[in-house]
Design a protein around this motif. Structure first.
Motif, short mmCIF file in Angstrom:
data_model
loop_
_atom_site.label_atom_id
_atom_site.label_comp_id
_atom_site.label_asym_id
_atom_site.label_seq_id
_atom_site.Cartn_x
_atom_site.Cartn_y
_atom_site.Cartn_z
N MET A 29 3.50 41.63 -44.82
CA MET A 29 2.08 41.90 -44.99
C MET A 29 1.28 41.31 -43.84
N SER A 30 1.70 40.11 -43.43
CA SER A 30 0.91 39.49 -42.37
C SER A 30 1.10 40.24 -41.05
N SER A 31 2.15 41.07 -40.99
CA SER A 31 2.34 41.80 -39.73
C SER A 31 1.44 43.02 -39.66
N SER A 32 0.93 43.45 -40.81
CA SER A 32 0.10 44.64 -40.78
C SER A 32 -1.21 44.34 -40.07
N THR A 33 -1.67 45.28 -39.32
CA THR A 33 -2.89 45.05 -38.56
C THR A 33 -3.59 46.38 -38.36
N ILE A 34 -4.89 46.33 -38.20
CA ILE A 34 -5.60 47.57 -37.94
C ILE A 34 -5.92 47.71 -36.46
N VAL A 35 -5.54 46.70 -35.70
CA VAL A 35 -5.93 46.74 -34.29
C VAL A 35 -5.26 47.93 -33.61
N SER A 36 -6.04 48.75 -32.95
CA SER A 36 -5.45 49.81 -32.17
C SER A 36 -6.03 49.77 -30.76
N LEU A 37 -5.19 49.37 -29.84
CA LEU A 37 -5.65 49.23 -28.47
C LEU A 37 -5.17 50.42 -27.66
N PRO A 38 -5.91 50.75 -26.61
CA PRO A 38 -5.43 51.84 -25.75
C PRO A 38 -4.17 51.41 -24.99
N ASP A 39 -3.46 52.37 -24.48
CA ASP A 39 -2.25 52.10 -23.71
C ASP A 39 -2.60 51.20 -22.52
N GLN A 40 -2.04 49.98 -22.54
CA GLN A 40 -2.46 48.99 -21.56
C GLN A 40 -2.11 49.38 -20.13
N SER A 41 -1.08 50.24 -19.94
CA SER A 41 -0.69 50.57 -18.58
C SER A 41 -1.72 51.49 -17.91
N THR A 42 -2.42 52.27 -18.73
CA THR A 42 -3.38 53.19 -18.11
C THR A 42 -4.82 52.79 -18.36
N ALA A 43 -5.04 51.95 -19.40
CA ALA A 43 -6.43 51.67 -19.77
C ALA A 43 -7.12 50.84 -18.71
N ARG A 44 -8.39 51.14 -18.50
CA ARG A 44 -9.19 50.33 -17.58
C ARG A 44 -10.55 50.07 -18.23
N ILE A 45 -11.14 48.99 -17.81
CA ILE A 45 -12.51 48.75 -18.25
C ILE A 45 -13.38 49.79 -17.55
N PRO A 46 -14.29 50.44 -18.29
CA PRO A 46 -15.14 51.44 -17.64
C PRO A 46 -15.85 50.84 -16.42
N LYS A 47 -15.83 51.57 -15.33
CA LYS A 47 -16.40 51.05 -14.07
C LYS A 47 -17.89 50.77 -14.20
N VAL A 48 -18.57 51.71 -14.85
CA VAL A 48 -20.01 51.51 -15.01
C VAL A 48 -20.27 50.92 -16.39
N ASN A 49 -20.82 49.72 -16.43
CA ASN A 49 -21.24 49.14 -17.71
C ASN A 49 -22.36 48.17 -17.43
N PHE A 50 -22.85 47.53 -18.49
CA PHE A 50 -24.06 46.73 -18.28
C PHE A 50 -23.80 45.50 -17.43
N ILE A 51 -22.53 45.08 -17.34
CA ILE A 51 -22.24 43.89 -16.52
C ILE A 51 -22.16 44.26 -15.05
N THR A 52 -21.54 45.40 -14.76
CA THR A 52 -21.35 45.77 -13.36
C THR A 52 -22.56 46.51 -12.79
N LYS A 53 -23.49 46.87 -13.65
CA LYS A 53 -24.62 47.68 -13.21
C LYS A 53 -25.29 47.10 -11.97
N GLU A 54 -25.61 45.83 -12.05
CA GLU A 54 -26.26 45.19 -10.91
C GLU A 54 -25.55 43.87 -10.67
N ASN A 55 -25.65 43.38 -9.45
CA ASN A 55 -25.02 42.11 -9.15
C ASN A 55 -26.05 41.09 -8.71
N GLY A 56 -25.64 39.86 -8.70
CA GLY A 56 -26.51 38.81 -8.20
C GLY A 56 -27.20 38.07 -9.32
N LEU A 57 -27.50 36.82 -9.07
CA LEU A 57 -28.10 35.96 -10.06
C LEU A 57 -29.44 36.52 -10.54
N LEU A 58 -30.23 37.02 -9.59
CA LEU A 58 -31.57 37.50 -9.95
C LEU A 58 -31.51 38.66 -10.91
#
Lengths: 556, 255, 117
Positions: free
Chosen positions: A1-30
């Motif tokens: 039972m403890s092995s059951s999980t609902i986590v479903s992750l994308p295939d790690q070999s191909t998955a990438r963080i989306p290039k455009v997101n709120f973190i990468t949108k702009e750079n710099g401290l300001l």
């Protein structure tokens, strides 16, 4: 039972963080310091409250270390007073009050209701700057020698008998209070005016409901604290006399004003945590929250009742015995909506397909510890037992069960639950489950003995105590060490996961909220197209159908 | 429930602005429509006023308690306030509320000249209010009626020594015990009117900015929210005074 | 009833004009003049009433007049009479909490001495 999980992750070999997101949108401290994006402001808040949590935690460590032995040997008694005061001030005003609302709430409310941002992005940023200004003043206070009134600023101690930095602390809390007011105001406006088409009130996730209730308290309660602090400052600087018994003033009036805010403040702290628990419990038992409407309205009921119970903090302070009766009764009543929540979460678990991922473990911790914390509150709300138990370690244990066992567990639960959404990466599952376990064990070791200590009569806020209390105090200090490890671990592995965590994909938990239907981390304005909502919250069938449709599309 | 889609996907079409019609330049881009923006900001202003109500609520509570406890001292204290200046100030503030309301109307109906004139009049009346307030404050300072700063009980233990007031009200001397509590009255007087005056000063500063922008024609092209919301603030400050005036000045004016 | 302006683009949804009738009610200046006059009259009234010897009714009348004035300001100058239910509810919530603070605090002060003499 403890092995059951609902986590479903994308295939790690191909998955990438989306290039455009709120973190990468702009750079710099300001680009961060001048941002209007609610998600970035949430991240700023997360960093700053973690910083202050570390300070408050270190102070807590000093307190427990001092209490290891009956004598005051680690520090002088007045230093001890300053340490527990600063611990309270930092933890309450700079950590607990903003913790869930300003980080998770800020990040998630627009996502959950299908809006591009909070209604007032500039006010949101201003609220962070006010928080930082308040925080810096508190740091200044510490550097300048601290303050030893207790976090309650009790008059006439704070106005007449102390020569420590009451002024700078008071101003700091005043400023931080406005940060909280602006956050609450922003949430209320956003929830009323920014919901996506089809997102009716009763389709809102309960997280949003509980933040709505907490925001009402922030907006209506905090200004009363502000005026109480202004009067303390005027009393200290000009001696206007309102809290000065020598001039005919009543020191207890301060307590009325202070607790008019500070009791609702307890609900400001716990309600957003309850919202987190509703989301987590539902997701990890794959069921709609039992009695959705009751849970939603119980949040509002807590907010309303929260304004009618403040005097139970003052039962032993010479207030009228008649009003004591009324306030005691009302205090019992506020337990009802809290109990509704606990019962409904339990019924949600019943016959659910429960899995035990880290957020769920923390949520279980919350339910158990909050129940104990809440029930011991009933002892304290009863006028007779209150006289024996108040100002002892019983009350310390009580509010730490609610605040640390309740709120902090909920905060950690929420941080783990939405970490994949905020950063796009998973935290390491096994070690985080371990951390949840360590936290739970450490917590109970730390605070359960304090219930016994309090019942035996050990008063709070003293550096020294009779030798017969030592065994339980050693337990408590040992537990605090374990608890410290439990808190250090998430800070370490969550930081680690920022770079090395698995790619989470948009919906690792198969949850139903709108925030899970978009990429993680989200885009700057959240939704490329404002969604049209046609289903209730926690509708797992809807999610199934959506997945089926997507499969059909790909197969065609 | 129909089964149509929630139109959100992992698409990266950022900035695909769902522009169904042209937005006026003053619409912030996270709002869908200008109505939504106006609704939201005006609601936010009302919520801010709620916090102001509660902020003053603490002061009113303190006032009510001590007024009940030390009624004779509060009566004697209130006799020290100048009813002429108080009434004049009330009238000034009400008139300024009226000119402010007219300003909002001018903005709504796009009368630039009228807006600037109304705002200037409002500012002028605001400054008159503060001027009168400072005259009143200086009277208190001269008589040593500022709590905490060499507070003098003479006008209360020996009313005849203060002929100006005595001729009007013929107050009986208060026992020292009660006379000392006039300091509480003046403490609350300064706290309440001071907090009110602070709001007036902030209001005047914002008014200056509003006039500057109105002159440039910023508020007469349909973007009235800022003027309206400032109007709400100004009227709120007026309401506070509407309560302060009877509570502080008119406790008991009959002889 | 009001300026000629706002009837021109009535109820055309999505027009970019600020003068949406259903959304923004323009109160005519006549109302403001009446309201301002009423407020000034009530100010005179409350000053006059304070010179009368009415015992406990002095503060009652003073507060009553103040409440009337405040209500008039809220309804007309602040447009609440023409505003959404939400705005009305917001004002109500503020007044309610304000009264809670005062009433429940005073409840302590007024009953403190009961049974102690």
């Amino acid at each position: 039972m403890s092995s059951s999980t609902i986590v479903s992750l994308p295939d790690q070999s191909t998955a990438r963080i989306p290039k455009v997101n709120f973190i990468t949108k702009e750079n710099g401290l300001l680009s961060w310091l001048l941002t209007g994006d609610h998600k970035r402001i949430a991240m700023l808040y997360l960093a700053s409250i973690t910083f202050f949590f570390a300070i408050g935690g270190a102070l807590a460590g000093l307190i427990r270390l001092e209490l290891l032995t009956p004598q005051s040997d680690l520090m002088a008694t007045d230093t001890y007073n300053k340490v527990f005061t600063m611990h309270g001030v930092v933890m309450i005003f700079l950590f607990l009050v903003p913790s869930v609302p300003a980080t998770l709430g800020n990040f998630l409310i627009p996502l959950m209701i299908g809006a591009k941002d909070l209604a007032l992005p500039k006010i949101n940023l201003l609220s962070w700057y006010l928080y930082v200004a308040g925080g810096i003043l508190v740091l200044y206070t510490m550097a300048a020698g601290g303050v030893d009134t207790g976090w309650t600023f009790t008059t006439p101690l704070s106005t007449h008998y102390l020569n420590t930095n009451v002024l700078s602390t008071g101003i700091a809390i005043f400023i931080a209070g406005f940060s909280s007011i602006f956050t609450g105001l922003n949430f209320i406006v956003t929830i009323h005016k920014m919901r996506a088409p089809g997102m009716t009130w009763f389709r809102l996730p309960l997280f949003v409901w509980s933040h709505y209730a907490a925001s009402i308290l922030m907006v209506l309660g905090t200004p009363v604290l502000a005026i109480a602090l202004v009067l303390v400052i005027l009393e200290r600087t000009m001696g206007i006399g309102v809290f000065d018994a020598a001039k005919g003033g009543d020191p207890i009036l301060f307590q009325h004003l202070f607790w008019f805010y500070s009791h609702p403040a307890v609900y400001i702290m716990i309600l957003p945590g309850m919202g987190v628990i509703s989301e987590v419990i539902s997701t990890f038992s794959r069921k709609r929250v039992f009695g959705y409407t009751a849970v939603a309205f119980s949040s509002v009921a807590i907010a309303v009742f929260g304004f009618f119970v403040w005097e139970h903090h003052m039962f032993i302070m010479g207030v009228s015995s008649y009003s004591t009766l009324v306030f005691s009764l009302l205090t019992m009543l506020v337990a009802v909506p809290s109990a509704i929540k606990i019962f409904n979460w339990s019924f949600t678990l019943y016959k659910g397909s429960i899995t035990f991922e880290t957020p769920m473990l923390y949520a279980f911790g919350f339910m158990g510890l909050f129940t104990i914390g809440g029930l011991t509150g009933v002892f304290l709300g009863t006028t007779g037992t209150d006289i024996h138990l108040t100002e002892t370690y019983f009350i310390v244990a009580h509010f730490h069960f609610v605040m640390v066992g309740g709120m902090l567990m909920a905060f950690l639960s929420g941080i783990h639950f939405w970490w994949p959404k905020m950063t796009g990466r998973m935290y390491p599952e096994k070690i985080s489950q371990l951390a949840a376990l360590i936290t739970f064990i450490g917590f109970n070791f730390t605070f359960f003995p304090q219930f016994i200590l309090g019942t035996l009569g050990m008063p709070r806020r003293y550096a020294a105590y009779p030798a017969e209390f030592q065994v339980l105090n050693v337990f408590s200090t040992a537990g605090a060490t374990i608890l410290g490890v439990g808190y250090l671990l998430p800070i370490l592995y969550l930081t680690w996961s920022l770079r090395y965590g698995e790619i989470a994909g948009s919906n690792p938990w198969q949850a139903t909220g709108l925030e899970w239907q978009i990429q993680s981390p989200p885009l700057t304005e959240n939704f490329p197209e404002i969604p049209i909502v046609d289903h209730d919250a926690y509708d797992y069938d809807w999610l199934e159908r959506k997945h089926e449709r997507e499969r059909e599309v790909t197969s065609v | 429930m129909s089964d149509s889609t929630v139109a959100v996907s992992g698409a990266q079409a950022e900035g695909a602005h769902s522009g169904h019609h042209e937005h006026p330049p003053y619409q912030r881009h996270h709002f869908e429509t200008i109505e939504q923006q106006m609704d939201a900001t005006s609601f936010a202003m009302w919520l801010f006023l709620l916090t102001e109500i509660m902020f003053f609520g603490g002061l009113f509570t303190a006032y009510l308690i001590y007024r009940n406890w030390y009624y004779p001292a509060f009566v004697a204290g209130s006799h020290q306030l100048n009813i002429f200046w108080g009434t004049a100030n009330t009238a000034v503030l009400i008139t300024s509320s009226f000119t402010m309301a007219m300003g909002v109307w001018c903005a709504q109906t796009r009368r630039k000249g009228g807006l600037v004139l109304s705002l200037c009049l409002t500012l002028l009346l605001g400054l008159v209010f503060l001027g009168i307030k400072s005259i009143e404050y200086s009277e208190k300072i001269e008589k040593h009626h500022v709590p905490g700063f060499h507070y003098s009980l003479r006008s209360f233990t020996d009313p005849a020594s203060d002929p100006e007031i005595y001729d009007q009200y013929h107050d009986k001397p208060l026992a020292l015990d009660m006379a000392r509590h006039t300091e509480m009255y003046f403490g609350l007087y300064f706290a309440m009117t001071g907090m009110h005056a602070l709001h007036m000063i902030i209001g005047c500063a914002i008014l200056g900015y509003l006039i500057f922008r109105a002159q440039a024609g910023d508020y007469t092209t349909g973007h009235v929210t800022f003027v309206e919301n400032f109007g709400l603030y100004w009227h709120f400050v007026d309401i506070i005074w509407i309560f302060l005036f009877p509570l502080l000045y008119l406790i008991s004016r009959h002889g | 009833m009001s300026a000629p302006h706002e009837h021109q683009h009535q109820h055309t949804k999505d027009n970019d004009d600020a003068t949406h009738d259903d959304h923004l009610h323009i109160v005519p200046p006549r109302t403001y003049i009446i309201v301002g006059t009423i407020l000034l009259i009530f100010t005179a009234l409350t000053v006059w009433a304070s010179y009368l010897e009415l015992g406990v009714f002095n503060p009652v009348i003073a507060l009553f007049i103040a409440c009337v004035k405040a209500t008039v300001v809220v309804l007309f100058f602040m447009h609440v009479k023409y505003s959404s239910k939400l705005t009305k509810l917001t004002v109500g919530a503020g007044v309610f909490t304000f009264l809670t603070l005062i009433a429940m605090t005073l409840a302590d002060y007024f009953t403190r001495a009961w049974g102690r003499w």
